[in-house]
Design a protein around this motif. Structure first.
Motif, PDB file in Angstrom:
ATOM      1  N   THR A 113       0.817  -1.208   0.000  1.00  0.00           N
ATOM      2  CA  THR A 113       0.000   0.000   0.000  1.00  0.00           C
ATOM      3  C   THR A 113       0.850   1.257   0.000  1.00  0.00           C
ATOM      4  N   ALA A 114       1.810   1.316  -0.898  1.00  0.00           N
ATOM      5  CA  ALA A 114       2.675   2.493  -0.978  1.00  0.00           C
ATOM      6  C   ALA A 114       1.851   3.707  -1.378  1.00  0.00           C
ATOM      7  N   SER A 115       2.103   4.817  -0.700  1.00  0.00           N
ATOM      8  CA  SER A 115       1.386   6.052  -1.022  1.00  0.00           C
ATOM      9  C   SER A 115       1.843   6.572  -2.382  1.00  0.00           C
ATOM     10  N   THR A 116       1.078   7.497  -2.932  1.00  0.00           N
ATOM     11  CA  THR A 116       1.426   8.099  -4.217  1.00  0.00           C
ATOM     12  C   THR A 116       2.790   8.762  -4.145  1.00  0.00           C
ATOM     13  N   TYR A 138       7.605   1.014 -12.227  1.00  0.00           N
ATOM     14  CA  TYR A 138       8.834   1.796 -12.194  1.00  0.00           C
ATOM     15  C   TYR A 138      10.116   0.999 -12.411  1.00  0.00           C
ATOM     16  N   PHE A 139      10.051  -0.312 -12.166  1.00  0.00           N
ATOM     17  CA  PHE A 139      11.259  -1.119 -12.265  1.00  0.00           C
ATOM     18  C   PHE A 139      11.174  -2.191 -13.348  1.00  0.00           C
ATOM     19  N   GLY A 140      10.040  -2.299 -14.019  1.00  0.00           N
ATOM     20  CA  GLY A 140       9.891  -3.248 -15.112  1.00  0.00           C
ATOM     21  C   GLY A 140       9.779  -4.695 -14.690  1.00  0.00           C
ATOM     22  N   ALA A 141       9.472  -4.962 -13.435  1.00  0.00           N
ATOM     23  CA  ALA A 141       9.350  -6.336 -12.939  1.00  0.00           C
ATOM     24  C   ALA A 141       7.877  -6.733 -12.953  1.00  0.00           C
ATOM     25  N   ALA A 201      14.385   5.030  -9.323  1.00  0.00           N
ATOM     26  CA  ALA A 201      14.612   3.954 -10.294  1.00  0.00           C
ATOM     27  C   ALA A 201      15.295   4.477 -11.551  1.00  0.00           C
ATOM     28  N   GLU A 202      14.946   5.697 -11.952  1.00  0.00           N
ATOM     29  CA  GLU A 202      15.525   6.287 -13.158  1.00  0.00           C
ATOM     30  C   GLU A 202      17.030   6.500 -13.033  1.00  0.00           C
ATOM     31  N   THR A 203      17.533   6.578 -11.809  1.00  0.00           N
ATOM     32  CA  THR A 203      18.956   6.859 -11.598  1.00  0.00           C
ATOM     33  C   THR A 203      19.802   5.594 -11.473  1.00  0.00           C
ATOM     34  N   THR A 223       5.260   8.008  -2.182  1.00  0.00           N
ATOM     35  CA  THR A 223       6.270   6.959  -2.095  1.00  0.00           C
ATOM     36  C   THR A 223       6.512   6.342  -3.460  1.00  0.00           C
ATOM     37  N   ARG A 224       5.439   6.084  -4.198  1.00  0.00           N
ATOM     38  CA  ARG A 224       5.565   5.524  -5.553  1.00  0.00           C
ATOM     39  C   ARG A 224       6.381   6.476  -6.436  1.00  0.00           C
ATOM     40  N   GLU A 225       6.076   7.754  -6.358  1.00  0.00           N
ATOM     41  CA  GLU A 225       6.786   8.741  -7.169  1.00  0.00           C
ATOM     42  C   GLU A 225       8.255   8.825  -6.769  1.00  0.00           C
ATOM     43  N   ALA A 226       8.535   8.791  -5.471  1.00  0.00           N
ATOM     44  CA  ALA A 226       9.923   8.845  -5.002  1.00  0.00           C
ATOM     45  C   ALA A 226      10.692   7.617  -5.491  1.00  0.00           C
TER      46      ALA A 226
END
Length: 128
Positions: free
Chosen positions: A54-57, A93-96, A67-69, A59-62
């Motif tokens: 249940t990650a918050s929005t 975000y991680f492609g898994a 992940a991009e880095t 948290t998901r964005e962070a």
């Protein structure tokens, strides 16, 4: 997370909990994780919340910005470990996505552990 602006304390705690869960998962698979006790908060509320899915929005964005880095192999490895507790974040975000879990080689495990320990140390050095 990559200069994307300030992160509130609740988001920091949730990100830390998720990352601690990943680090714990790496450790349980006999990965060599040096000084894990220095970064782990053990039974903290953040760590307990890591497996809720249940990650918050925020948290998901962070996590997405972070992940991009990451190097490609580290992103894949973290994504597959993250998919256990946060499948939608792991996929988005991680492609898994959709299973496809493959073993993580020792060098990648060590790289991922080092990255996670660094992020957790950084999160822990800032007051929540």
């Amino acid at each position: 997370c990559g200069g994307g602006g300030p992160i509130d304390s609740a988001t920091k705690a949730q990100v830390a909990g998720i990352l601690e869960g990943i680090l714990k998962n790496l450790s349980s698979k006999k990965a060599l994780v040096q000084d894990h006790s220095l970064v782990s908060r053990g039974g903290s509320a953040a760590a307990q919340g890591a497996s809720t899915g249940t990650a918050s929005t925020a948290t998901r964005e962070a996590l997405g910005k972070w992940a991009e880095t990451l190097p490609s192999e580290a992103r894949k490895a973290i994504g597959s470990l993250l998919a256990v507790s946060e499948p939608d974040v792991g996929c988005t975000y991680f492609g898994a996505c959709a299973g496809g879990s493959q073993p993580i080689d020792a060098a990648t495990k060590a790289q991922v552990a080092s990255i996670l320990e660094g992020v957790l140390k950084n999160l822990g050095s800032h007051s929540f």
